[in-house]
Design a protein around this motif. Structure first.
Motif, PDB file in Angstrom:
ATOM      1  N   ASP A 193      38.946  31.324  47.492  1.00  0.00           N
ATOM      2  CA  ASP A 193      40.055  32.221  47.153  1.00  0.00           C
ATOM      3  C   ASP A 193      40.994  31.640  46.101  1.00  0.00           C
ATOM      4  OD1 ASP A 193      39.333  34.375  48.934  1.00  0.00           O
ATOM      5  OD2 ASP A 193      39.711  32.915  50.530  1.00  0.00           O
ATOM      6  N   VAL A 194      40.531  30.594  45.409  1.00  0.00           N
ATOM      7  CA  VAL A 194      41.345  30.022  44.321  1.00  0.00           C
ATOM      8  C   VAL A 194      40.852  30.615  42.987  1.00  0.00           C
ATOM      9  CG1 VAL A 194      42.058  27.911  43.132  1.00  0.00           C
ATOM     10  CG2 VAL A 194      41.720  27.892  45.622  1.00  0.00           C
ATOM     11  N   ALA A 195      41.749  31.321  42.317  1.00  0.00           N
ATOM     12  CA  ALA A 195      41.350  32.049  41.099  1.00  0.00           C
ATOM     13  C   ALA A 195      41.564  31.198  39.841  1.00  0.00           C
ATOM     14  CB  ALA A 195      42.169  33.331  40.988  1.00  0.00           C
ATOM     15  N   LEU A 196      40.570  31.219  38.946  1.00  0.00           N
ATOM     16  CA  LEU A 196      40.670  30.532  37.650  1.00  0.00           C
ATOM     17  C   LEU A 196      40.183  31.476  36.548  1.00  0.00           C
ATOM     18  CD1 LEU A 196      39.236  27.038  38.646  1.00  0.00           C
ATOM     19  CD2 LEU A 196      41.584  27.536  37.947  1.00  0.00           C
ATOM     20  N   PRO A 197      40.741  31.351  35.346  1.00  0.00           N
ATOM     21  CA  PRO A 197      40.350  32.265  34.257  1.00  0.00           C
ATOM     22  C   PRO A 197      39.071  31.809  33.546  1.00  0.00           C
ATOM     23  CG  PRO A 197      42.141  30.870  33.520  1.00  0.00           C
ATOM     24  CD  PRO A 197      41.867  30.476  34.949  1.00  0.00           C
ATOM     25  N   VAL A 198      37.941  31.880  34.259  1.00  0.00           N
ATOM     26  CA  VAL A 198      36.663  31.408  33.697  1.00  0.00           C
ATOM     27  C   VAL A 198      36.317  32.202  32.437  1.00  0.00           C
ATOM     28  CG1 VAL A 198      35.661  30.426  35.787  1.00  0.00           C
ATOM     29  CG2 VAL A 198      35.465  32.896  35.386  1.00  0.00           C
ATOM     30  N   ILE A 199      35.529  31.564  31.569  1.00  0.00           N
ATOM     31  CA  ILE A 199      35.267  32.147  30.238  1.00  0.00           C
ATOM     32  C   ILE A 199      33.783  32.398  30.014  1.00  0.00           C
ATOM     33  CG2 ILE A 199      35.321  29.808  29.184  1.00  0.00           C
ATOM     34  CD1 ILE A 199      36.468  31.314  26.648  1.00  0.00           C
ATOM     35  N   ASP A 200      33.504  33.461  29.290  1.00  0.00           N
ATOM     36  CA  ASP A 200      32.130  33.821  28.917  1.00  0.00           C
ATOM     37  C   ASP A 200      31.682  32.881  27.782  1.00  0.00           C
ATOM     38  OD1 ASP A 200      29.830  35.086  27.856  1.00  0.00           O
ATOM     39  OD2 ASP A 200      30.580  37.048  28.501  1.00  0.00           O
ATOM     40  N   GLY A 205      40.643  38.782  17.729  1.00  0.00           N
ATOM     41  CA  GLY A 205      41.241  40.104  17.569  1.00  0.00           C
ATOM     42  C   GLY A 205      40.837  41.064  18.672  1.00  0.00           C
ATOM     43  N   ARG A 206      40.393  40.545  19.780  1.00  0.00           N
ATOM     44  CA  ARG A 206      40.062  41.368  20.958  1.00  0.00           C
ATOM     45  C   ARG A 206      40.220  40.492  22.197  1.00  0.00           C
ATOM     46  NH1 ARG A 206      35.697  39.258  23.178  1.00  0.00           N
ATOM     47  NH2 ARG A 206      34.038  38.400  21.911  1.00  0.00           N
ATOM     48  N   ALA A 207      40.348  41.156  23.358  1.00  0.00           N
ATOM     49  CA  ALA A 207      40.496  40.393  24.591  1.00  0.00           C
ATOM     50  C   ALA A 207      39.189  39.677  24.909  1.00  0.00           C
ATOM     51  CB  ALA A 207      40.853  41.350  25.731  1.00  0.00           C
ATOM     52  N   PRO A 208      39.263  38.535  25.626  1.00  0.00           N
ATOM     53  CA  PRO A 208      38.017  37.888  26.074  1.00  0.00           C
ATOM     54  C   PRO A 208      37.257  38.809  27.029  1.00  0.00           C
ATOM     55  CG  PRO A 208      39.973  36.554  26.633  1.00  0.00           C
ATOM     56  CD  PRO A 208      40.474  37.834  26.060  1.00  0.00           C
ATOM     57  N   ARG A 209      35.932  38.607  27.103  1.00  0.00           N
ATOM     58  CA  ARG A 209      35.115  39.432  28.009  1.00  0.00           C
ATOM     59  C   ARG A 209      35.397  39.065  29.470  1.00  0.00           C
ATOM     60  NH1 ARG A 209      31.422  37.751  23.831  1.00  0.00           N
ATOM     61  NH2 ARG A 209      30.422  39.503  22.766  1.00  0.00           N
ATOM     62  N   THR A 210      35.222  40.043  30.357  1.00  0.00           N
ATOM     63  CA  THR A 210      35.465  39.808  31.787  1.00  0.00           C
ATOM     64  C   THR A 210      34.245  39.154  32.438  1.00  0.00           C
ATOM     65  OG1 THR A 210      34.540  41.941  32.379  1.00  0.00           O
ATOM     66  CG2 THR A 210      36.923  41.865  31.949  1.00  0.00           C
ATOM     67  N   PHE A 211      34.449  38.605  33.641  1.00  0.00           N
ATOM     68  CA  PHE A 211      33.316  38.049  34.388  1.00  0.00           C
ATOM     69  C   PHE A 211      32.319  39.165  34.722  1.00  0.00           C
ATOM     70  CE2 PHE A 211      30.830  36.881  38.034  1.00  0.00           C
ATOM     71  CZ  PHE A 211      30.363  35.634  37.659  1.00  0.00           C
ATOM     72  N   ALA A 212      32.834  40.349  35.062  1.00  0.00           N
ATOM     73  CA  ALA A 212      31.935  41.469  35.403  1.00  0.00           C
ATOM     74  C   ALA A 212      31.013  41.805  34.220  1.00  0.00           C
ATOM     75  CB  ALA A 212      32.745  42.691  35.824  1.00  0.00           C
ATOM     76  N   ASP A 213      31.548  41.704  33.022  1.00  0.00           N
ATOM     77  CA  ASP A 213      30.750  41.952  31.818  1.00  0.00           C
ATOM     78  C   ASP A 213      29.633  40.905  31.700  1.00  0.00           C
ATOM     79  OD1 ASP A 213      31.273  43.405  28.827  1.00  0.00           O
ATOM     80  OD2 ASP A 213      30.138  41.545  28.824  1.00  0.00           O
ATOM     81  N   TRP A 214      30.001  39.635  31.934  1.00  0.00           N
ATOM     82  CA  TRP A 214      28.976  38.567  31.891  1.00  0.00           C
ATOM     83  C   TRP A 214      27.893  38.849  32.936  1.00  0.00           C
ATOM     84  CZ3 TRP A 214      26.934  35.299  35.483  1.00  0.00           C
ATOM     85  CH2 TRP A 214      26.049  34.324  34.990  1.00  0.00           C
ATOM     86  N   ALA A 215      28.327  39.226  34.168  1.00  0.00           N
ATOM     87  CA  ALA A 215      27.366  39.467  35.256  1.00  0.00           C
ATOM     88  C   ALA A 215      26.427  40.611  34.881  1.00  0.00           C
ATOM     89  CB  ALA A 215      28.109  39.776  36.555  1.00  0.00           C
ATOM     90  N   ALA A 216      26.955  41.655  34.282  1.00  0.00           N
ATOM     91  CA  ALA A 216      26.116  42.804  33.912  1.00  0.00           C
ATOM     92  C   ALA A 216      25.081  42.393  32.861  1.00  0.00           C
ATOM     93  CB  ALA A 216      26.988  43.938  33.384  1.00  0.00           C
ATOM     94  N   ARG A 217      25.476  41.570  31.891  1.00  0.00           N
ATOM     95  CA  ARG A 217      24.540  41.166  30.829  1.00  0.00           C
ATOM     96  C   ARG A 217      23.506  40.164  31.328  1.00  0.00           C
ATOM     97  NH1 ARG A 217      28.874  39.442  28.190  1.00  0.00           N
ATOM     98  NH2 ARG A 217      27.795  37.647  27.365  1.00  0.00           N
ATOM     99  N   ASN A 218      23.842  39.447  32.415  1.00  0.00           N
ATOM    100  CA  ASN A 218      22.939  38.392  32.901  1.00  0.00           C
ATOM    101  C   ASN A 218      22.306  38.714  34.249  1.00  0.00           C
ATOM    102  OD1 ASN A 218      23.208  35.889  30.953  1.00  0.00           O
ATOM    103  ND2 ASN A 218      25.215  36.874  31.088  1.00  0.00           N
ATOM    104  N   VAL A 219      22.337  39.992  34.624  1.00  0.00           N
ATOM    105  CA  VAL A 219      21.895  40.390  35.966  1.00  0.00           C
ATOM    106  C   VAL A 219      20.433  40.022  36.233  1.00  0.00           C
ATOM    107  CG1 VAL A 219      21.292  42.768  35.306  1.00  0.00           C
ATOM    108  CG2 VAL A 219      22.035  42.272  37.656  1.00  0.00           C
ATOM    109  N   PHE A 229      32.991  27.806  32.778  1.00  0.00           N
ATOM    110  CA  PHE A 229      32.187  28.873  32.169  1.00  0.00           C
ATOM    111  C   PHE A 229      31.762  29.911  33.220  1.00  0.00           C
ATOM    112  CE2 PHE A 229      30.014  26.090  28.642  1.00  0.00           C
ATOM    113  CZ  PHE A 229      31.268  25.734  28.163  1.00  0.00           C
ATOM    114  N   ASP A 230      31.694  31.188  32.820  1.00  0.00           N
ATOM    115  CA  ASP A 230      31.106  32.235  33.675  1.00  0.00           C
ATOM    116  C   ASP A 230      29.687  31.822  34.077  1.00  0.00           C
ATOM    117  OD1 ASP A 230      33.385  33.691  33.139  1.00  0.00           O
ATOM    118  OD2 ASP A 230      32.397  35.207  31.894  1.00  0.00           O
TER     119      ASP A 230
END
Ligand SMILES: NC(=O)c1ccc[n+]([C@@H]2O[C@H](COP(=O)([O-])OP(=O)(O)OC[C@H]3O[C@@H](n4cnc5c(N)ncnc54)[C@H](OP(=O)(O)O)[C@@H]3O)[C@@H](O)[C@H]2O)c1
Length: 271
Positions: A150-157, A253-267, A127-128
């Motif tokens: 530096d290991v990338a994973l597709p974390v989810i909101d 019917g839309r792309a999943p939200r980005t991590f940056a979007d999660w960070a902005a909403r939870n700043v 999870f984000d």
């Protein structure tokens, strides 16, 4: 009536809000009591004591079920006795990719499949909101520590998981399906820390932990096999664990939200 377990959590809390806003009758089940949206019924219950779920389940139609407690069969038995027809299980990606390490979600999946109810299984990756573990160190000294920077994973909101759960609980056609849920792109821990810095408008310093340091920290709140499974996913993910799944986009019917979007909403958590 839809019963939501984990209603005080990241996914369940948002799911309760979404269902109530859509006009559904909702029972929020949890051990703790917090404030829920107007019109939402709260029922105290503990998944570790299946009989305590009776008042919430009696006469309800659908159940959003979390993995907690040790007796999934007894929990499903209470659901059947209460008249539940549809169950949506919040499992984990690890149940598919590393079943030996994730025996708990595997047992819940099996019990759900054998319950006789219409079932759908959600298998999210990390999870984000796991980045909330950085809230205190970022507030205190603008640093974020994690292993395998530096290991990338597709974390989810978790809000996307909640939206998928709401759709699956309310719509027909998802019975017998297992959905893999990920974010839109693989993101490294280093980039996640930078995204929180971006939301704050200040630099967040990333500190690479050794695997041993991470193991010691995780062992405080996770059983040993889950610690090892999680470290393996974080450090040496398989192709399936690195892959971006199409399921969130197909379902919403839309792309999943980005991590940056999660960070902005939870700043606010990091200020
Ligand atoms: N974090 C991840 O990266 C990740 C990845 C894959 C899957 N998952 C799964 O997703 C689940 C939910 O995650 P989250 O981030 O929403 O969790 P969270 O915010 O930490 O909340 C956990 C929820 O579980 C409830 N709960 C725990 N034990 C319970 C029990 N014995 N009986 C009833 N309720 C209980 C808590 O309610 P009360 O304490 O108020 O009772 C709380 O609402 C996790 O439990 C895990 O199985 C997580």
């Amino acid at each position: 009536m839809i019963v939501v377990t984990g209603a005080t959590g990241q996914v369940g809390g948002e799911l309760v809000r979404l269902l109530a806003a859509a006009g559904e009758r909702v029972t929020a089940l949890s051990r703790r009591t917090v404030s829920f949206p107007e019109g939402v019924r709260h029922s105290a219950g503990d998944l570790a004591e299946p009989a305590s779920l009776k008042p919430a389940l009696d006469g309800a139609d659908a159940l959003f079920l979390l993995v907690a407690g040790e007796d999934p069969r007894a929990v499903l038995g209470e659901a059947v006795a209460g008249g539940i027809r549809r169950v949506v299980l919040l499992s984990s990606q690890g149940a598919g990719t590393r079943p030996h390490a994730y025996g708990h979600p595997v047992a819940f999946e099996q019990a759900v499949r054998e319950s006789g109810l219409e079932w759908t299984i959600l298998r999210p990756g990390g999870f984000d909101s796991n980045a909330l573990a950085w809230a205190e160190p970022i507030r205190a000294h603008r640093t974020a520590a994690a292993p395998f920077g530096d290991v990338a994973l597709p974390v989810i909101d978790p809000a996307d998981i909640a939206e998928v759960a709401a759709a699956v609980l309310r719509q027909d056609g998802h019975g017998g399906r297992t959905y893999e849920l990920t974010g839109p792109e693989p993101v490294t821990p280093r980039r996640r820390a930078a995204a929180i810095g971006g939301a704050l408008g200040t630099e967040v310093r990333f500190v690479e932990q050794t695997e041993e340091e991470a193991r010691a920290q995780m062992s405080r709140f996770m059983p040993a096999p889950v610690v090892e499974g999680t470290l393996a996913i974080l450090g040496t993910p398989t192709a399936a664990e690195r892959r971006v799944s199409p399921d969130v986009e197909r379902l919403l019917g839309r792309a999943p939200r980005t991590f940056a979007d999660w960070a902005a909403r939870n700043v606010a958590a990091f200020r």
